[in-house]
Design an enzyme around this catalytic site. Sequence first.
Site, PDB file in Angstrom:
ATOM      1  CE  LYS A  71      -5.729   3.242   4.217  1.00 15.82           C
ATOM      2  NZ  LYS A  71      -5.138   2.213   5.063  1.00 15.82           N
ATOM      3  CB  SER A 146      -1.660   3.320   5.627  1.00 16.74           C
ATOM      4  OG  SER A 146      -2.499   2.240   5.546  1.00 16.74           O
ATOM      5  CB  SER A 169      -3.125   0.074   7.742  1.00 17.98           C
ATOM      6  OG  SER A 169      -2.374  -0.264   6.959  1.00 17.98           O
TER       7      SER A 169
END
Length: 460
Positions: A71, A146, A169
């Site tokens: 990420k 996210s 997330s």
Amino acid sequence: MYRKQPLESLCRDLRNGTVSAAEIREQALSAEARLKHLNCFIRDGDAEEQFSKASDAFKGGALWGIPVSFKDNICVKDLPVTAGTPGMTGCIATHDAFIVKKLKSLGAVVAGKNNMHELSFGITSVNVQWGTAGNPAAPGYCAGGSSGGCVSRPWSAGLYRSPSDTGGSVRIPAAFCGIAGFRPTTGRWASSGIIPVSHTKDAPGLLTRTVKDAAFLYGLISGSNTGEPSCEVRKLPCRVGLPASLWTGLDDHVERACFTAIRRMQDAGFDCVELDDGGIYALNETLTFTIPLYEFFTDFPRALLGLGWEQKIDAVFSHIADPHVRKIIHAHLAEELISRAEAASAVRDIGRLRLQMNALFQRQNIGLLAYPRHRVTSPCQVPPLSHVTGRSFFAEVIVNTDLASNAALPSVSLPVAPPGALPVGLSFDAPTGQDLFLLKTAAHIEMLLGTSEPDIRTYW
């Protein structure tokens, strides 16, 4: 070619020379080019240049030649880190985050940085700058967030992902896209080198094709000195608690898929019992926003200062691209919406919650909690903060993920929807520190349910 192969088996084939690291790398690059419309990567330059090659220096490593992507709030030395926001353009990491360093030491190769919701402030992975992350299991539907870019890539060529999780997330995208998502006990793995939201809640995690793969990776990353009780001495099937508050207000499809899974577990000998968790649920609801929104405004600037990017702080806040994220952050910059007293009270209460949760496991003699990862199915129109049944989409989705984050519990989501249906995740949590037991038990349940293969026929 390698989509259905267990990670441990693929690693063995790499060591034996049955499969070459170069072949896996080429297949992964080819898949990325073919599926560019899913917006899974944030690339500054050529993918070929940013996708590392297996190093002979780590050839004996357990993960040698296995591609791993991260990420884009996780620092990878010599690669850009944007946290999904335009104000961090030009920031190049000078060192590796803990999780990156650990995976590299095992021989894994860096495949690149994944798209995300801007500054981790959302659960849809709509990104104004780099495009909305697509859902490979349900084209046109929300991928979750996210860490949505980490799941928006079908599971080809042994490619694995390491995202971060504050309030869900990792596990929300896993549930929406029909794969496994694991968040360890808070603090089990250091969060150093991760652009933070909240130091109290942030944790690096794993997104894998199956829970079995996550268990294999966890064992390699954590090593043998975890201090955890041996899984062999724990009785299986175990007693599983179903928190009543987390089984309410479910979409019909979610309810049907999750209860079908529970019934199959019961048929296999698991003792599944309903728990009255009303007091714990009410306490947890008071904590969802207070701590992360209060801590972000010190944790985020302090992280940039530590990385030598303090000159970027004003630019980040001034150039937020997502109007909803900008509204939230600018409102808190303009006015103290959470007082110091409220923040101190929330920290006290999160300590109470953690004690109460671990006491619940002991008092009820349960090994795991089980509940639907999300109450609603992924929407076909990807909303930034749209409303579902009178509540914000964010609140509707995060309501079942935030308990494990606040209580510091290890948590894993596994897919339970039937083939061809919209993905649904069933969540399992264990007491603090019992990560390996959680993963091995969930892998056993995954095998019983036969739901370990995500349905991504559209792309294959």
